[in-house]
Write a protein that holds these residues in place. Structure first.
Motif, PDB file in Angstrom:
ATOM      1  N   TYR A 137      17.711  16.280 -31.792  1.00 25.13           N
ATOM      2  CA  TYR A 137      17.962  16.596 -30.382  1.00 25.13           C
ATOM      3  C   TYR A 137      19.443  16.412 -30.097  1.00 25.13           C
ATOM      4  N   VAL A 138      20.043  17.419 -29.484  1.00 25.27           N
ATOM      5  CA  VAL A 138      21.473  17.405 -29.181  1.00 25.27           C
ATOM      6  C   VAL A 138      21.645  17.589 -27.677  1.00 25.27           C
ATOM      7  N   LEU A 139      22.318  16.628 -27.041  1.00 28.99           N
ATOM      8  CA  LEU A 139      22.626  16.707 -25.618  1.00 28.99           C
ATOM      9  C   LEU A 139      24.132  16.894 -25.479  1.00 28.99           C
ATOM     10  N   ILE A 140      24.514  18.032 -24.919  1.00 28.98           N
ATOM     11  CA  ILE A 140      25.930  18.404 -24.825  1.00 28.98           C
ATOM     12  C   ILE A 140      26.382  18.253 -23.381  1.00 28.98           C
ATOM     13  N   ASP A 141      27.382  17.428 -23.153  1.00 29.51           N
ATOM     14  CA  ASP A 141      27.937  17.218 -21.815  1.00 29.51           C
ATOM     15  C   ASP A 141      28.839  18.397 -21.472  1.00 29.51           C
ATOM     16  N   GLN A 142      28.667  18.986 -20.294  1.00 32.35           N
ATOM     17  CA  GLN A 142      29.520  20.117 -19.931  1.00 32.35           C
ATOM     18  C   GLN A 142      30.766  19.697 -19.160  1.00 32.35           C
ATOM     19  N   TYR A 143      30.874  18.406 -18.781  1.00 29.54           N
ATOM     20  CA  TYR A 143      31.978  17.948 -17.948  1.00 29.54           C
ATOM     21  C   TYR A 143      33.063  17.203 -18.719  1.00 29.54           C
ATOM     22  N   ARG A 144      32.761  16.816 -19.937  1.00 30.86           N
ATOM     23  CA  ARG A 144      33.736  16.141 -20.807  1.00 30.86           C
ATOM     24  C   ARG A 144      33.290  16.369 -22.240  1.00 30.86           C
ATOM     25  N   PRO A 145      34.198  16.291 -23.197  1.00 28.53           N
ATOM     26  CA  PRO A 145      33.810  16.527 -24.594  1.00 28.53           C
ATOM     27  C   PRO A 145      33.010  15.347 -25.156  1.00 28.53           C
ATOM     28  N   GLN A 146      31.686  15.453 -25.025  1.00 27.80           N
ATOM     29  CA  GLN A 146      30.807  14.390 -25.500  1.00 27.80           C
ATOM     30  C   GLN A 146      29.459  14.980 -25.878  1.00 27.80           C
ATOM     31  N   VAL A 147      28.940  14.530 -27.011  1.00 22.99           N
ATOM     32  CA  VAL A 147      27.636  14.952 -27.505  1.00 22.99           C
ATOM     33  C   VAL A 147      26.834  13.709 -27.859  1.00 22.99           C
ATOM     34  N   ASP A 148      25.597  13.653 -27.373  1.00 20.28           N
ATOM     35  CA  ASP A 148      24.645  12.628 -27.791  1.00 20.28           C
ATOM     36  C   ASP A 148      23.718  13.295 -28.797  1.00 20.28           C
ATOM     37  N   HIS A 149      23.636  12.721 -29.978  1.00 20.56           N
ATOM     38  CA  HIS A 149      22.918  13.337 -31.090  1.00 20.56           C
ATOM     39  C   HIS A 149      21.814  12.389 -31.549  1.00 20.56           C
ATOM     40  N   TYR A 150      20.572  12.823 -31.416  1.00 19.62           N
ATOM     41  CA  TYR A 150      19.416  12.043 -31.835  1.00 19.62           C
ATOM     42  C   TYR A 150      18.832  12.649 -33.102  1.00 19.62           C
ATOM     43  N   VAL A 151      18.558  11.804 -34.097  1.00 19.04           N
ATOM     44  CA  VAL A 151      17.922  12.242 -35.339  1.00 19.04           C
ATOM     45  C   VAL A 151      16.691  11.366 -35.573  1.00 19.04           C
ATOM     46  N   LYS A 152      15.573  12.027 -35.825  1.00 14.34           N
ATOM     47  CA  LYS A 152      14.304  11.326 -36.056  1.00 14.34           C
ATOM     48  C   LYS A 152      14.384  10.549 -37.372  1.00 14.34           C
ATOM     49  N   GLN A 153      14.037   9.263 -37.313  1.00 17.89           N
ATOM     50  CA  GLN A 153      14.032   8.412 -38.495  1.00 17.89           C
ATOM     51  C   GLN A 153      12.606   8.202 -39.017  1.00 17.89           C
ATOM     52  N   SER A 154      11.662   8.083 -38.083  1.00 13.68           N
ATOM     53  CA  SER A 154      10.246   7.942 -38.399  1.00 13.68           C
ATOM     54  C   SER A 154       9.471   8.359 -37.155  1.00 13.68           C
ATOM     55  N   ALA A 155       8.159   8.234 -37.194  1.00 10.16           N
ATOM     56  CA  ALA A 155       7.312   8.743 -36.114  1.00 10.16           C
ATOM     57  C   ALA A 155       7.749   8.283 -34.728  1.00 10.16           C
ATOM     58  N   ASN A 156       8.145   7.050 -34.583  1.00 12.01           N
ATOM     59  CA  ASN A 156       8.520   6.521 -33.264  1.00 12.01           C
ATOM     60  C   ASN A 156       9.931   5.957 -33.230  1.00 12.01           C
ATOM     61  N   GLN A 157      10.781   6.436 -34.121  1.00 12.83           N
ATOM     62  CA  GLN A 157      12.139   5.896 -34.184  1.00 12.83           C
ATOM     63  C   GLN A 157      13.154   7.035 -34.262  1.00 12.83           C
ATOM     64  N   TRP A 158      14.096   7.012 -33.319  1.00 14.46           N
ATOM     65  CA  TRP A 158      15.162   8.015 -33.263  1.00 14.46           C
ATOM     66  C   TRP A 158      16.501   7.295 -33.258  1.00 14.46           C
ATOM     67  N   LEU A 159      17.430   7.800 -34.047  1.00 10.51           N
ATOM     68  CA  LEU A 159      18.777   7.228 -34.123  1.00 10.51           C
ATOM     69  C   LEU A 159      19.706   8.028 -33.225  1.00 10.51           C
ATOM     70  N   LEU A 160      20.369   7.357 -32.273  1.00 11.28           N
ATOM     71  CA  LEU A 160      21.327   7.989 -31.375  1.00 11.28           C
ATOM     72  C   LEU A 160      22.741   7.705 -31.857  1.00 11.28           C
ATOM     73  N   THR A 161      23.545   8.768 -31.967  1.00  7.77           N
ATOM     74  CA  THR A 161      24.967   8.632 -32.233  1.00  7.77           C
ATOM     75  C   THR A 161      25.699   9.429 -31.171  1.00  7.77           C
ATOM     76  N   LYS A 162      26.713   8.805 -30.549  1.00  4.45           N
ATOM     77  CA  LYS A 162      27.521   9.476 -29.523  1.00  4.45           C
ATOM     78  C   LYS A 162      28.831   9.936 -30.150  1.00  4.45           C
ATOM     79  N   TYR A 163      29.228  11.158 -29.826  1.00  2.43           N
ATOM     80  CA  TYR A 163      30.492  11.710 -30.305  1.00  2.43           C
ATOM     81  C   TYR A 163      31.330  12.039 -29.082  1.00  2.43           C
TER      82      TYR A 163
END
Length: 193
Positions: A137-163
């Motif tokens: 899942y990728v959430l792209i901010d339209q007001y500033r250069p920022q992306v929140d990037h979620y990657v599934k690790q397991s059934a109920n676990q997602w890793l969030l990295t902010k760029y």
């Protein structure tokens, strides 16, 4: 005396019949039809560039890349919705009896607006997570250069990295594509703050 008003509820079949001839797109949320708002020029520039970068990188690979007008069915929540961007492996898994509604995205991206960002981060992401094939899942901010990037690790676990910042880049793990924020935002001018 106070009179309560009750919102009309619809069946999925009624919604789909209305949606075929509608001038605007609407979501179907377990009996409720919710009209979707239009986007800003920045929203469209960013979403368009994301699609362009994906299409350029994934040419001749077994994926379909959809933008905005492709309907997604989420059976666990009885939700029909229109993500900004979806990557779906071929062959497409279509809603039974429909040729216009997919069910098996591996990657979804939303370009955030002030009006949709809480929904995109909250209830909508929760709904997407009920899709078995969904991995990223990728959430792209339209007001500033920022992306929140979620990657599934397991059934109920997602890793969030902010760029953050135009010098940053991120890798879409599900499809092996690197995206530079400088390219993603190249058509957008940000207000100096």
């Amino acid at each position: 005396m106070t009179v309560a008003t009750v919102a009309k509820t619809y069946t999925a079949e009624e919604y789909l019949a209305l949606e075929v001839d509608a001038d605007t797109r609407s979501e179907f949320r377990d009996g409720e039809i919710v009209e979707m708002t239009g986007g800003t020029p920045e929203h469209n520039e960013i979403t368009g560039m994301f699609i362009f970068l994906l299409k350029a990188s994934l040419r001749k690979q077994p994926y379909s890349i959809f933008v905005t007008d492709q309907r997604l069915w989420i059976p666990a929540l009885k939700l029909y919705t229109y993500p900004d961007v979806m990557v779906v492996p071929k062959p497409l898994e279509l809603h039974p009896g429909r040729k216009d509604t997919v069910m098996n995205p591996i990657l979804i991206a939303e370009t955030l607006s002030k009006f949709t960002q809480n929904y995109d981060r909250g209830d909508k992401f929760e709904a997407y997570r009920t899709i078995e094939s969904f991995e990223e899942y990728v959430l792209i901010d339209q007001y500033r250069p920022q992306v929140d990037h979620y990657v599934k690790q397991s059934a109920n676990q997602w890793l969030l990295t902010k760029y953050r910042g135009l010098e940053a880049s991120f890798r879409l793990e599900s499809v092996g594509v690197e995206i530079a924020l400088a390219e993603l935002y190249e058509a957008v001018e940000f207000d100096e703050q």
